[in-house]
Structure formats: structure tokens, C-alpha cells
Design a protein around this motif. Structure first.
Motif, short mmCIF file in Angstrom:
data_model
loop_
_atom_site.label_atom_id
_atom_site.label_comp_id
_atom_site.label_asym_id
_atom_site.label_seq_id
_atom_site.Cartn_x
_atom_site.Cartn_y
_atom_site.Cartn_z
N MET A 77 33.55 44.02 36.22
CA MET A 77 34.81 44.59 35.76
C MET A 77 35.05 44.19 34.31
O MET A 77 34.32 43.36 33.76
N ASN A 79 37.81 42.71 31.54
CA ASN A 79 39.09 42.11 31.18
C ASN A 79 39.35 42.45 29.71
O ASN A 79 38.62 42.01 28.83
N THR A 199 41.88 47.72 46.58
CA THR A 199 42.13 46.70 45.57
C THR A 199 41.57 47.21 44.24
O THR A 199 40.80 48.18 44.19
N GLU A 200 41.96 46.53 43.16
CA GLU A 200 41.40 46.91 41.85
C GLU A 200 39.88 46.82 41.87
O GLU A 200 39.19 47.69 41.32
N ALA A 201 39.36 45.77 42.49
CA ALA A 201 37.90 45.58 42.52
C ALA A 201 37.23 46.69 43.32
O ALA A 201 36.18 47.21 42.92
N GLU A 204 37.34 49.91 41.21
CA GLU A 204 36.41 49.94 40.07
C GLU A 204 34.96 50.00 40.51
O GLU A 204 34.14 50.66 39.87
N ASP A 268 46.84 45.69 44.32
CA ASP A 268 47.10 44.40 43.67
C ASP A 268 48.42 44.33 42.90
O ASP A 268 48.88 45.32 42.32
N TYR A 270 49.91 43.08 39.45
CA TYR A 270 49.28 43.03 38.13
C TYR A 270 49.13 41.59 37.65
O TYR A 270 50.06 40.79 37.73
N LYS A 273 44.91 38.69 33.44
CA LYS A 273 43.48 38.42 33.49
C LYS A 273 42.97 38.65 34.91
O LYS A 273 43.52 38.14 35.87
N LEU A 274 41.90 39.43 35.02
CA LEU A 274 41.29 39.70 36.32
C LEU A 274 40.70 38.41 36.88
O LEU A 274 40.08 37.64 36.15
N ARG A 296 45.01 52.81 38.30
CA ARG A 296 43.72 52.92 37.61
C ARG A 296 43.34 54.38 37.38
O ARG A 296 43.83 55.28 38.05
N ARG A 312 43.27 50.20 32.83
CA ARG A 312 44.29 49.70 33.76
C ARG A 312 45.68 50.08 33.26
O ARG A 312 45.93 50.17 32.07
#
Length: 337
Positions: A77, A79, A199-201, A204, A268, A270, A273-274, A296, A312
Motif C-alpha cells: 500500500m 502512505n 477494509t482499506e487493505a 487496495e 476503516d 481514517y 498513517k496506514l 477509496r 484515499r
């Protein structure tokens, strides 16, 4: 000899008999489980819910919504930090400079420069999951929620195959919860799986589909119009609305509109930092103290840079707008808890 008992069968004979009986049992047809209610399909076993290869599609839900299998694995990912660099100092002028009559206090101070710093963040997802091939459409939404929150709102087009907009994070999670209940009641969904926002992960990894370039198709921004609706081919072209889903090229795993069209809510909270690591999900706690939720993918109203795989956005969970929609994930329950 007379008066002697007949000897019992030897152990090898017993083993032979048991082996024959065992073989017969194996050959007998298994009785198929029948549903408790007439017309109700048997609940699928947990293992049958797992995909076999990336990009595999299933649509065995009541909505006939197409879901794409995303296997476990690594994703890098991004950052992104915007850093202000101090303005360069002006060089001292020589004493005999002709402009020495100008008061330096009256000259405007130079503005600080902004720079973007991108730091890779390594993530490992230990569980595979299914993700909607396209963004949720009005047809799918109405079957679950029985409402039309976009009706008469700006920036939307009427039709069953446009992406849903004007839905908040709360609305999107309610859709996933009700769809889970609906599918379980119909016997189509195991209690070991549920619909939820990714989730963001997860989002992505699905978007990148094992790529590490700016976009899932590479780094050439000039090709974005083949894969996405964004500012250049929507807003600036006079088509100021989200477009029908699935009209652009899909990514390597067959997912459509991961770049552009509408931004997509994620699960998630916010965080600037991821977190990285294994199965990351930022939840509300003492450290975050925030309630902003992440979305996203970019949208039709936004520039190309916002549509990159690592782009993001974030806002309050009750926020809704014409550029905000979502797509659900189908995950194993233990990966969500």
C-alpha cells in the motif's frame, strides 16, 4: 479331537470381515441433507465458500450480484504525506547593487513549497474474500433496503445499472448487514461468512490485483480513460454524473470501476498513517479518537491522481454525496471480528 471346543476365528479373519464391511459402507450413497423448510436451499458448507483462483466469479446470491475471489497474500500500500519544505532563502545582494534603495522589508516573503512523499507499506492478508465485481446498483439496493435515497438528487441518472450514490457509511453497512440476514434466512449463506464493507487493505489488494504501479493497468495516466470515469471524460465532457457500471475495462482480476466513477466506502476509521502488518483494520480506540471513515478509488468529479490505486479520501460516516457509493465484500466471520 472329541470333547474339544471348536477354535474361534483367528484375528486375520476378523480383519478381513471388517475391511469388507468398511468398503461396503464407503460405497453406499451418502444421504443428501434436506432443508428444514420447503423450497429452502441447503446452507453451503464453509469450505465451499472459498474460491480456487483470483478472478473466479460467483453469483449464487438472491441478488445475482457478481462477486470476485481475491486470494490471501501480500499487497504494498502507499502512505502519502504532503510535506511543506521551507522556501529558499534569498541570496544577499552585494553592497554596490543598483537596487539598494529598495527596502527588503517591503518585498513579499517567498511561499513554502509542498512536496509529496510516498512511503510503501507492506501488508499481508491471511484470508481470502469475495468483492463485488461492480459498485452496488439501484436494482440491488432496492431489493434489500426498499428505499431510493438518490431519488431527485443532483449528479445522478435514473436506471438500474448506475452505481448507487447519496448513501452514507452507515447506510452502506446497513445494506451489508441486511443482505447477510436475507441470505442466511434463505439458506444461501453459511453462518461462517458475512457481507461487510472491505477494509482499506482488502480494497487496495483487490484494486491492485498484484500490481505495484500507480494504476492497476500500469503507470501511464493517459490510459486512464479506458478504465475509469473521471474529471477528463465525465465532468469536463459535460457528463456530470456517475456512469453505468462495468462499461470500462476491468482490472487483472476482472473487477470493474475500481478507478473512478464513484468513491467507495471502506470499513476503516481514517488514520493518517496506514498501519501495515497482518490483516490491518483501523478501529475506533484511544489512539484514533476519530470518527472519519475512509473511501477509496476516486470518482467522475475528480482528477486522475485521485483515482490511483493508493488514493484515499475520508469524511464523517453520516456524510453522503453524489460521488460516494460502495461495493460489498463477502468475508469469513473470523476475519472480521
Amino acid at each position: 479331537m472329541p470333547g474339544m471346543r471348536r477354535p474361534l476365528l483367528g484375528l486375520p479373519v476378523f480383519e478381513t470381515i471388517f475391511a469388507v464391511i468398511g468398503a461396503l459402507i464407503v460405497l453406499l450413497p451418502l444421504t443428501q441433507a434436506t432443508p428444514d423448510e420447503p423450497g429452502k436451499a441447503p446452507t453451503p458448507a464453509a469450505d465451499s465458500m472459498r474460491g480456487k483462483e483470483p478472478g473466479q466469479v460467483r453469483d449464487d446470491n438472491g441478488l445475482k450480484m457478481k462477486l470476485v475471489w481475491c486470494p490471501p497474500g501480500f499487497v504494498t500500500m502507499e502512505n502519502v504525506e504532503v510535506i511543506e519544505e521551507p522556501a529558499a532563502k534569498k541570496e544577499d545582494k552585494p553592497e554596490n547593487d543598483d537596487d539598494d534603495d529598495v527596502d527588503p522589508k517591503e518585498e513579499p516573503a517567498p511561499n513554502p513549497q509542498q512536496a509529496t512523499k510516498i512511503t510503501p507499506v507492506r501488508v499481508f492478508l491471511t484470508k481470502g474474500y469475495w468483492l463485488g465485481k461492480c459498485e452496488v446498483t439501484p436494482s440491488e439496493w432496492k431489493q434489500v433496503m426498499k428505499t431510493e435515497p438518490w431519488k431527485g438528487k443532483h449528479g445522478t441518472k435514473e436506471g438500474d445499472d448506475f452505481p448507487v450514490a447519496w448513501v452514507s457509511w452507515h447506510d452502506s453497512t446497513d445494506f451489508c448487514r441486511k443482505l447477510t440476514e436475507q441470505e442466511r434466512q434463505a439458506g444461501r449463506l453459511s453462518n461462517d461468512w458475512l457481507y461487510t464493507l472491505p477494509t482499506e487493505a482488502q480494497w487496495e489488494r483487490a484494486c491492485r490485483a498484484r500490481t505495484e504501479t500507480r494504476f492497476s493497468f500500469g503507470a501511464d495516466e493517459s490510459k486512464l480513460g479506458d478504465y475509469a470515469w473521471f474529471e477528463e471524460n465525465a465532468l469536463n465532457a459535460g457528463e456530470q454524473y456517475a456512469h453505468r457500471v462495468g462499461q470500462k475495462k476491468a482490472n487483472p482480476w476482472g473487477l470493474c470501476d475500481m478507478h473512478g466513477n464513484v468513491w467507495e466506502w471502506c470499513r476503516d476509521i481514517y488514520a493518517e498513517k496506514l498501519p501495515g502488518g497482518r490483516d490491518p483494520e483501523v478501529k475506533s480506540d484511544e489512539k484514533t479518537k476519530g470518527s472519519f471513515r475512509v473511501f477509496r478509488g476516486g470518482g467522475w468529479y475528480f482528477v486522475a491522481a485521485s483515482c490511483r490505486s493508493g488514493g484515499r479520501g475520508w469524511f464523517r460516516p453520516d456524510f453522503l454525496h453524489y460521488f460516494l457509493g460502495f461495493r460489498p465484500a463477502l468475508c469469513a466471520v473470523r476475519s472480521v471480528q
